[in-house]
Design a protein around this motif. Structure first.
Motif, PDB file in Angstrom:
ATOM      1  N   ASN A  68       0.823  -1.213   0.000  1.00  0.00           N
ATOM      2  CA  ASN A  68       0.000   0.000   0.000  1.00  0.00           C
ATOM      3  C   ASN A  68       0.860   1.267   0.000  1.00  0.00           C
ATOM      4  N   GLY A  69       2.048   1.178  -0.596  1.00  0.00           N
ATOM      5  CA  GLY A  69       2.923   2.339  -0.679  1.00  0.00           C
ATOM      6  C   GLY A  69       3.794   2.554   0.544  1.00  0.00           C
ATOM      7  N   TYR A  70       3.643   1.725   1.554  1.00  0.00           N
ATOM      8  CA  TYR A  70       4.451   1.851   2.769  1.00  0.00           C
ATOM      9  C   TYR A  70       5.708   0.987   2.676  1.00  0.00           C
ATOM     10  N   ASP A  71       6.649   1.267   3.595  1.00  0.00           N
ATOM     11  CA  ASP A  71       7.874   0.477   3.653  1.00  0.00           C
ATOM     12  C   ASP A  71       7.623  -0.754   4.510  1.00  0.00           C
ATOM     13  N   VAL A  72       7.773  -1.938   3.917  1.00  0.00           N
ATOM     14  CA  VAL A  72       7.610  -3.198   4.640  1.00  0.00           C
ATOM     15  C   VAL A  72       8.952  -3.913   4.661  1.00  0.00           C
ATOM     16  N   THR A  73       9.403  -4.257   5.868  1.00  0.00           N
ATOM     17  CA  THR A  73      10.682  -4.952   6.047  1.00  0.00           C
ATOM     18  C   THR A  73      10.433  -6.297   6.707  1.00  0.00           C
ATOM     19  N   LEU A  74      11.019  -7.337   6.124  1.00  0.00           N
ATOM     20  CA  LEU A  74      10.965  -8.685   6.687  1.00  0.00           C
ATOM     21  C   LEU A  74      12.356  -9.019   7.206  1.00  0.00           C
ATOM     22  N   ILE A  75      12.471  -9.185   8.520  1.00  0.00           N
ATOM     23  CA  ILE A  75      13.747  -9.538   9.136  1.00  0.00           C
ATOM     24  C   ILE A  75      13.776 -11.045   9.338  1.00  0.00           C
ATOM     25  N   LEU A  76      14.763 -11.700   8.751  1.00  0.00           N
ATOM     26  CA  LEU A  76      14.867 -13.154   8.815  1.00  0.00           C
ATOM     27  C   LEU A  76      15.804 -13.563   9.939  1.00  0.00           C
ATOM     28  N   ASP A  77      15.273 -14.356  10.858  1.00  0.00           N
ATOM     29  CA  ASP A  77      16.015 -14.782  12.036  1.00  0.00           C
ATOM     30  C   ASP A  77      15.994 -16.311  12.102  1.00  0.00           C
ATOM     31  N   ASP A  78      16.826 -16.947  11.274  1.00  0.00           N
ATOM     32  CA  ASP A  78      16.869 -18.412  11.165  1.00  0.00           C
ATOM     33  C   ASP A  78      15.503 -18.977  10.759  1.00  0.00           C
ATOM     34  N   ILE A  79      14.934 -18.417   9.693  1.00  0.00           N
ATOM     35  CA  ILE A  79      13.646 -18.898   9.170  1.00  0.00           C
ATOM     36  C   ILE A  79      13.893 -19.979   8.115  1.00  0.00           C
ATOM     37  N   ASN A  80      13.012 -20.965   8.094  1.00  0.00           N
ATOM     38  CA  ASN A  80      13.066 -22.043   7.107  1.00  0.00           C
ATOM     39  C   ASN A  80      11.653 -22.233   6.565  1.00  0.00           C
ATOM     40  N   ILE A  81      11.422 -21.824   5.322  1.00  0.00           N
ATOM     41  CA  ILE A  81      10.118 -21.950   4.672  1.00  0.00           C
ATOM     42  C   ILE A  81      10.277 -22.822   3.438  1.00  0.00           C
ATOM     43  N   SER A  82       9.446 -23.855   3.307  1.00  0.00           N
ATOM     44  CA  SER A  82       9.497 -24.688   2.112  1.00  0.00           C
ATOM     45  C   SER A  82       8.102 -25.177   1.768  1.00  0.00           C
ATOM     46  N   SER A  83       7.899 -25.495   0.498  1.00  0.00           N
ATOM     47  CA  SER A  83       6.584 -25.953   0.061  1.00  0.00           C
ATOM     48  C   SER A  83       6.710 -26.969  -1.066  1.00  0.00           C
ATOM     49  N   ASN A  84       5.775 -27.906  -1.065  1.00  0.00           N
ATOM     50  CA  ASN A  84       5.638 -28.855  -2.174  1.00  0.00           C
ATOM     51  C   ASN A  84       4.573 -28.421  -3.173  1.00  0.00           C
ATOM     52  N   TYR A  85       3.787 -27.370  -2.836  1.00  0.00           N
ATOM     53  CA  TYR A  85       2.592 -27.074  -3.627  1.00  0.00           C
ATOM     54  C   TYR A  85       2.457 -25.619  -4.068  1.00  0.00           C
ATOM     55  N   SER A  86       3.074 -24.677  -3.375  1.00  0.00           N
ATOM     56  CA  SER A  86       2.860 -23.268  -3.699  1.00  0.00           C
ATOM     57  C   SER A  86       4.172 -22.498  -3.633  1.00  0.00           C
ATOM     58  N   CYS A  87       4.148 -21.265  -4.140  1.00  0.00           N
ATOM     59  CA  CYS A  87       5.332 -20.419  -4.124  1.00  0.00           C
ATOM     60  C   CYS A  87       5.700 -20.100  -2.674  1.00  0.00           C
ATOM     61  N   PRO A  88       6.890 -20.457  -2.222  1.00  0.00           N
ATOM     62  CA  PRO A  88       7.218 -20.278  -0.804  1.00  0.00           C
ATOM     63  C   PRO A  88       7.183 -18.833  -0.309  1.00  0.00           C
ATOM     64  N   VAL A  89       7.653 -17.884  -1.131  1.00  0.00           N
ATOM     65  CA  VAL A  89       7.627 -16.467  -0.741  1.00  0.00           C
ATOM     66  C   VAL A  89       7.193 -15.646  -1.947  1.00  0.00           C
ATOM     67  N   GLU A  90       6.148 -14.836  -1.757  1.00  0.00           N
ATOM     68  CA  GLU A  90       5.669 -13.999  -2.854  1.00  0.00           C
ATOM     69  C   GLU A  90       5.250 -12.629  -2.341  1.00  0.00           C
ATOM     70  N   VAL A  91       5.612 -11.606  -3.119  1.00  0.00           N
ATOM     71  CA  VAL A  91       5.170 -10.236  -2.861  1.00  0.00           C
ATOM     72  C   VAL A  91       4.265  -9.859  -4.019  1.00  0.00           C
ATOM     73  N   ASN A  92       2.984  -9.690  -3.737  1.00  0.00           N
ATOM     74  CA  ASN A  92       2.009  -9.482  -4.807  1.00  0.00           C
ATOM     75  C   ASN A  92       1.895  -8.034  -5.264  1.00  0.00           C
ATOM     76  N   LYS A  93       2.264  -7.082  -4.377  1.00  0.00           N
ATOM     77  CA  LYS A  93       2.209  -5.675  -4.783  1.00  0.00           C
ATOM     78  C   LYS A  93       3.047  -4.847  -3.817  1.00  0.00           C
ATOM     79  N   GLY A  94       3.963  -4.057  -4.373  1.00  0.00           N
ATOM     80  CA  GLY A  94       4.743  -3.153  -3.538  1.00  0.00           C
ATOM     81  C   GLY A  94       6.190  -3.554  -3.398  1.00  0.00           C
ATOM     82  N   ASP A  95       6.952  -2.668  -2.737  1.00  0.00           N
ATOM     83  CA  ASP A  95       8.387  -2.856  -2.545  1.00  0.00           C
ATOM     84  C   ASP A  95       8.648  -3.382  -1.135  1.00  0.00           C
ATOM     85  N   VAL A  96       9.582  -4.327  -1.017  1.00  0.00           N
ATOM     86  CA  VAL A  96       9.858  -4.978   0.258  1.00  0.00           C
ATOM     87  C   VAL A  96      11.365  -5.073   0.467  1.00  0.00           C
ATOM     88  N   THR A  97      11.781  -4.877   1.722  1.00  0.00           N
ATOM     89  CA  THR A  97      13.164  -5.100   2.124  1.00  0.00           C
ATOM     90  C   THR A  97      13.245  -6.399   2.918  1.00  0.00           C
TER      91      THR A  97
END
Length: 199
Positions: A68-97
């Motif tokens: 929505n035009g705001y600054d969104v930051t995702l801080i990764l702290d030993d994260i483990n994301i995986s999938s057999n069926y869908s896109c594991p990480v997606e940004v559908n609209k906007g800029d992300v750090t």
């Protein structure tokens, strides 16, 4: 040649022990069990600049719906994301750090069957990668990372292993850090704009 990566960066049988914590701004996140039997964390339309810390293990996907035009930051702290069926990480609209905390080992894995044009991390905006931690991106049958916008890397270590193209972007700027691309059957980097590497 084989259509499956030889290394095993991410365990396909991980369970769900994920934590999403907002450290600034409004919390618009929610988690639910999806139709595939995995889990989805959604960060819905932002109402302010927001920063989230993600840690733990999750079989499923993370979706940023709209900054929505705001600054969104995702801080990764030993994260483990995986999938057999869908896109594991997606940004559908906007800029992300995306920031990897110093000393952390963060992993995103895509174990879906081959589909043309499919990537492990996708974005419809600019992506900035920061922090001195490490981010591993693995796709056993498809591509690594793609954005319709630009990508900027500062300090972080990024390792991508994929079958298809490892990284696709508009302008690509690397100011510092380490990037390692391993595509078993395609290109390492494809840029629709300028590639700028600063020492």
């Amino acid at each position: 040649s084989s259509d499956v990566c030889s290394s095993d960066l991410i365990d396909e049988d991980v369970t769900v022990r994920v934590t999403v914590k907002v450290v600034s701004g409004d919390d618009t996140s929610r988690m639910y069990k999806n139709s595939y039997g995995e889990y989805t964390v959604v960060i819905e339309k932002s109402n302010s600049d927001s920063t989230y810390i993600l840690s733990g293990v999750m079989k499923g996907n993370l979706s940023v719906e709209d900054t929505n035009g705001y600054d969104v930051t995702l801080i990764l702290d030993d994260i483990n994301i995986s999938s057999n069926y869908s896109c594991p990480v997606e940004v559908n609209k906007g800029d992300v750090t995306i920031q990897s905390i110093d000393g952390t080992d963060n992993r995103i894995g895509d174990f879906r069957d081959f589909t043309e044009g499919v990537y492990t991390l996708t974005s419809e905006g600019d992506l900035s990668f920061e922090g001195s931690g490490t981010l591993y991106v693995q796709s056993t049958h498809n591509g690594g990372m793609i954005t319709s916008g630009n990508m900027v890397f500062k300090d972080t270590t990024l390792v991508i292993e994929s079958i298809g193209t490892s990284l696709v972007s508009g302008d690509l700027t690397v100011t510092s850090g380490n990037l390692e691309m391993m595509s078993h059957e395609d290109c390492g980097i494809v840029s629709a704009g300028d590639v700028i590497i600063r020492s």
